[in-house]
Design a protein around this motif. Structure first.
Motif, short mmCIF file in Angstrom:
data_model
loop_
_atom_site.label_atom_id
_atom_site.label_comp_id
_atom_site.label_asym_id
_atom_site.label_seq_id
_atom_site.Cartn_x
_atom_site.Cartn_y
_atom_site.Cartn_z
N GLU A 46 -65.24 -33.14 79.90
CA GLU A 46 -64.42 -34.03 80.71
C GLU A 46 -63.58 -33.25 81.73
O GLU A 46 -63.51 -33.61 82.90
CB GLU A 46 -63.52 -34.87 79.82
N ASP A 47 -62.98 -32.14 81.29
CA ASP A 47 -62.19 -31.31 82.20
C ASP A 47 -63.07 -30.71 83.30
O ASP A 47 -62.68 -30.65 84.47
CB ASP A 47 -61.48 -30.19 81.44
N GLY A 51 -62.80 -31.62 87.28
CA GLY A 51 -62.57 -30.57 88.26
C GLY A 51 -63.58 -30.61 89.40
O GLY A 51 -63.26 -30.26 90.53
N LEU A 52 -64.79 -31.06 89.12
CA LEU A 52 -65.82 -31.19 90.16
C LEU A 52 -65.73 -32.51 90.91
O LEU A 52 -66.51 -32.75 91.82
CB LEU A 52 -67.22 -31.08 89.53
N LYS A 53 -64.81 -33.38 90.49
CA LYS A 53 -64.68 -34.72 91.06
C LYS A 53 -66.00 -35.51 90.90
O LYS A 53 -66.45 -36.21 91.80
CB LYS A 53 -64.27 -34.67 92.53
N PHE A 54 -66.60 -35.37 89.72
CA PHE A 54 -67.84 -36.07 89.41
C PHE A 54 -67.55 -37.55 89.20
O PHE A 54 -66.47 -37.92 88.76
CB PHE A 54 -68.45 -35.46 88.15
N ASP A 77 -58.89 -51.84 93.08
CA ASP A 77 -57.81 -51.04 92.53
C ASP A 77 -58.37 -49.97 91.59
O ASP A 77 -59.23 -50.25 90.77
CB ASP A 77 -56.82 -51.92 91.75
N GLY A 78 -57.85 -48.77 91.70
CA GLY A 78 -58.27 -47.68 90.83
C GLY A 78 -59.48 -46.91 91.33
O GLY A 78 -59.85 -45.90 90.76
N VAL A 79 -60.10 -47.37 92.41
CA VAL A 79 -61.26 -46.68 92.97
C VAL A 79 -60.77 -45.75 94.07
O VAL A 79 -60.19 -46.19 95.06
CB VAL A 79 -62.30 -47.69 93.52
N THR A 80 -60.99 -44.46 93.89
CA THR A 80 -60.55 -43.50 94.90
C THR A 80 -61.63 -43.24 95.94
O THR A 80 -61.32 -42.92 97.08
CB THR A 80 -60.16 -42.15 94.25
N ALA A 81 -62.90 -43.39 95.56
CA ALA A 81 -63.99 -43.18 96.51
C ALA A 81 -65.21 -43.95 96.04
O ALA A 81 -65.45 -44.09 94.84
CB ALA A 81 -64.32 -41.70 96.63
#
Length: 107
Positions: A46-47, A51-54, A77-81
């Motif tokens: 998970e970390d 970190g890879l923005k997967f 809401d909650g969707v960054t991309a």
């Protein structure tokens, strides 16, 4: 009487009794190791993926999605991309051998 018979049987086949105990202990140790390693492995994965923005979620459609659909998902809401893409699985025959192919592309 049962206890006496059990002890007599163990004394008669002591080597087999120890072998069975060793197999059980090995199995218990292996199972305990797997159960205790699982949370650490999950947290590490998970970390690493964070970190890879997967992506956390992948939406697939057999009919296809439009740019308006992608924009609507991005506005939630909650969707960054959110991004759209194409993918295709195919089977190619090269020199008499079938080779699986996978192709994907993001827009």
């Amino acid at each position: 009487m049962t206890r006496k018979t059990l002890l007599r049987t163990i004394k008669a086949t002591f080597g087999r009794y120890i072998a069975i105990l060793a197999i059980i202990a090995l199995g218990v140790g292996f199972f305990t190791g797997l159960k205790s390693a699982e949370p650490a492995m999950r947290n590490t994965a998970e970390d690493y993926l964070d970190g890879l923005k997967f992506y956390d979620f992948q939406l697939l459609s057999t009919l296809g999605l439009t740019e308006e659909d992608v924009d609507a998902f991005a506005a939630l809401d909650g969707v960054t991309a959110a991004e759209g893409g194409y993918s295709m699985d195919a089977l190619a025959e090269v020199e008499g051998r079938r080779i699986p192919l996978c192709w994907s592309s993001c827009r």
